[in-house]
Design an enzyme around this catalytic site. Structure first.
Site, short mmCIF file in Angstrom:
data_model
loop_
_atom_site.label_atom_id
_atom_site.label_comp_id
_atom_site.label_asym_id
_atom_site.label_seq_id
_atom_site.Cartn_x
_atom_site.Cartn_y
_atom_site.Cartn_z
N PHE A 13 5.02 -13.11 6.70
CA PHE A 13 5.24 -12.00 7.50
C PHE A 13 3.80 -11.60 7.88
CE2 PHE A 13 5.72 -7.29 7.60
CZ PHE A 13 6.04 -7.17 8.95
N ILE A 14 2.99 -10.66 7.04
CA ILE A 14 1.98 -10.19 7.46
C ILE A 14 0.85 -11.15 7.63
CG2 ILE A 14 0.14 -8.33 6.74
CD1 ILE A 14 2.22 -7.16 4.88
N ILE A 62 -1.38 -21.94 -3.87
CA ILE A 62 -2.50 -21.43 -4.26
C ILE A 62 -2.80 -21.62 -5.75
CG2 ILE A 62 -2.79 -19.68 -2.57
CD1 ILE A 62 -1.63 -17.54 -4.62
N THR A 134 -0.73 -3.80 -2.23
CA THR A 134 0.16 -2.66 -1.78
C THR A 134 0.34 -1.52 -2.52
OG1 THR A 134 2.70 -2.51 -2.16
CG2 THR A 134 1.35 -3.74 -3.90
N ASP A 135 0.67 -0.41 -1.92
CA ASP A 135 0.75 0.96 -2.45
C ASP A 135 1.57 1.18 -3.80
OD1 ASP A 135 3.00 1.00 -1.02
OD2 ASP A 135 2.71 2.75 0.26
N GLU A 136 2.40 -0.07 -3.85
CA GLU A 136 3.32 0.18 -4.97
C GLU A 136 2.73 0.19 -6.39
OE1 GLU A 136 7.03 -1.83 -4.70
OE2 GLU A 136 6.75 -2.15 -2.46
N TYR A 160 7.24 -6.63 -9.49
CA TYR A 160 6.38 -7.22 -8.56
C TYR A 160 5.08 -6.15 -8.41
CZ TYR A 160 4.82 -6.17 -3.67
OH TYR A 160 3.81 -5.98 -2.90
N SER A 161 5.33 -4.81 -8.50
CA SER A 161 4.32 -3.99 -8.56
C SER A 161 3.06 -4.19 -9.67
CB SER A 161 4.60 -2.48 -8.27
OG SER A 161 5.23 -2.06 -9.28
N SER A 163 2.70 -7.25 -11.18
CA SER A 163 1.94 -8.29 -10.93
C SER A 163 0.94 -8.10 -9.66
CB SER A 163 2.78 -9.44 -10.47
OG SER A 163 3.68 -9.12 -9.34
N LYS A 164 1.31 -7.35 -8.74
CA LYS A 164 -0.10 -7.00 -7.78
C LYS A 164 -1.03 -6.24 -8.48
CE LYS A 164 -0.06 -7.62 -4.09
NZ LYS A 164 -0.79 -9.18 -3.40
N LEU A 200 14.02 -4.31 4.49
CA LEU A 200 14.87 -3.24 4.92
C LEU A 200 15.25 -3.37 6.39
CD1 LEU A 200 16.60 -0.59 4.55
CD2 LEU A 200 14.54 0.60 4.82
N VAL A 216 22.43 0.95 1.87
CA VAL A 216 21.40 1.98 1.74
C VAL A 216 21.59 2.20 0.19
CG1 VAL A 216 20.50 4.12 2.22
CG2 VAL A 216 21.56 2.85 3.88
N ARG A 292 18.56 0.68 -6.70
CA ARG A 292 17.79 -0.37 -7.22
C ARG A 292 17.18 -0.10 -8.53
NH1 ARG A 292 12.60 -0.96 -3.74
NH2 ARG A 292 13.69 -2.83 -2.65
#
Length: 354
Positions: A13-14, A62, A134-136, A160-161, A163-164, A200, A216, A292
């Site tokens: 995406f990005i 990668i 990410t900000d997460e 996820y956060s 690992s980032k 989302l 939601v 979640r």
């Protein structure tokens, strides 16, 4: 001075939005995309670029060190823009192993390969390793807390956060240990064209067009800062050209919105722009589902540093960006329909408890 870029995750995406941005603005630069084309990578995101002389696509992982080494050497790469990542929190809860492998081990592989490549070429000062994060990694904010800044302590709450965060620490360490010219950016929630349907905003757009429930989480009052992907790409452009190695820059959209309010805004836009909806008004499809696990309550970015030091500010308001995004999904059914595979449907049924 022209650049030779390796863009990892450039079919995502990005990453794909960044590749389109770079090829349009710097046609004399060489752009090599490395993407494994996992479920969220889509070669269709790069349509129209394959005929350009200075563009090359390579399918690969990668974590494949020999492939990365070969690309760095044969393409004489001086800049890595590292987007490749497992990025969906819900999937990290269901299967965290892939996130550690790609986000941590993959980033380490790139760093080590780029370090040796940089050293073999006598450590040029123009080389850059841009790590898009990410900000997460900062965790969750209370309603009255100040937004995340570059000095906010890390406190990741999902696989996820986490690992980032691990990959951020590796990137930082390679600058301080080896002098490798790395830069980290931490961005808020992106939205716009080419975003995989599990996220989302595209999920709400596509489900509305299909007359399906709009799930939601919880009470819907989780707050996110929304950044239009075009603004994010322009910020990364500035960081590559003017950012200082060893620094971190937070990139935000100055658009804090509760999830439920965002969904209602989307419903109103789709009601306006799509005349033949299966269910109208679209807001009738809103369905609250089980929250979640470990759901962070609020994210917000303080982008003062990149604004004052590099002169970047977001140009797209959330109202403008959502209209552009809804219009894109309405006119690109041929892009998103093939993505609703059996695997995607199975994930969807497992993730949302109605």
């Amino acid at each position: 001075m022209s650049r030779q870029l390796l863009v990892t995750g450039g079919a995502g995406f990005i990453g794909s939005n960044f590749v389109h941005h770079w090829c349009q603005n710097y046609p004399h630069d060489r752009v090599v995309v490395l993407d494994a084309l996992t479920y969220a990578g889509n070669i269709a995101n790069l349509a129209g670029l394959e005929k350009q002389e200075n563009f090359r696509f390579v399918q690969g992982n990668i974590c494949d060190r020999s492939l990365v080494d070969k690309l760095l050497q044969t393409e004489n790469i001086d800049t890595i823009a590292h987007f490749a990542a497992e990025s969906h929190v819900d999937r990290s809860i269901l299967g965290p192993g892939a996130f550690v492998e790609t986000n941590v081990v993959g980033t380490y592989t790139l760093l080590e390969a780029f370090r040796q490549h940089w050293q073999a070429n006598s450590q040029p000062t123009n080389y850059r390793f841009l790590h898009v994060s990410t900000d997460e990694v900062y965790g969750s904010l209370n309603p009255d807390d100040p937004p995340f800044s570059e000095t906010t302590p890390y406190a990741p709450n999902s696989p996820y956060s986490a690992s980032k965060a691990g990959s951020d620490h590796l990137v930082r360490a390679y600058y301080y240990t080896y002098g490798l010219p790395t830069i980290i950016t931490n961005c808020s929630n992106n939205y716009g064209p080419y975003q995989f349907p599990e996220k989302l905003i595209p999920l709400m757009c596509i489900n509305t067009l299909m007359g399906k429930e709009l799930p939601v989480y919880g009470d819907g009052k989780n707050v996110r800062d929304w950044l239009y992907v075009g603004d994010h790409c322009s910020a990364l452009d500035v960081v590559i050209h003017r950012g200082v190695p060893g620094e971190t820059y937070n990139i935000g959209g100055n658009n804090e919105v509760e999830n439920i309010n965002l969904v209602q805004m989307l419903c109103q836009l789709i009601d306006e722009l799509a005349p033949n909806l299966p269910v109208r008004p679209a807001a009738n499809l809103i369905t609250f589902v089980k929250d979640r696990l470990g759901h962070d309550r609020r994210y917000a970015i303080d982008a003062t540093k990149i604004q004052t030091q590099l002169g970047w500010i977001p140009s797209v308001t959330v109202t403008e960006g959502l209209r552009l995004t809804v219009a894109w999904y309405l006119t690109h059914e041929n892009w998103w329909k093939p993505l609703l595979s059996q695997e995607y449907q199975a994930y969807y049924q497992k993730n949302y408890v109605f």
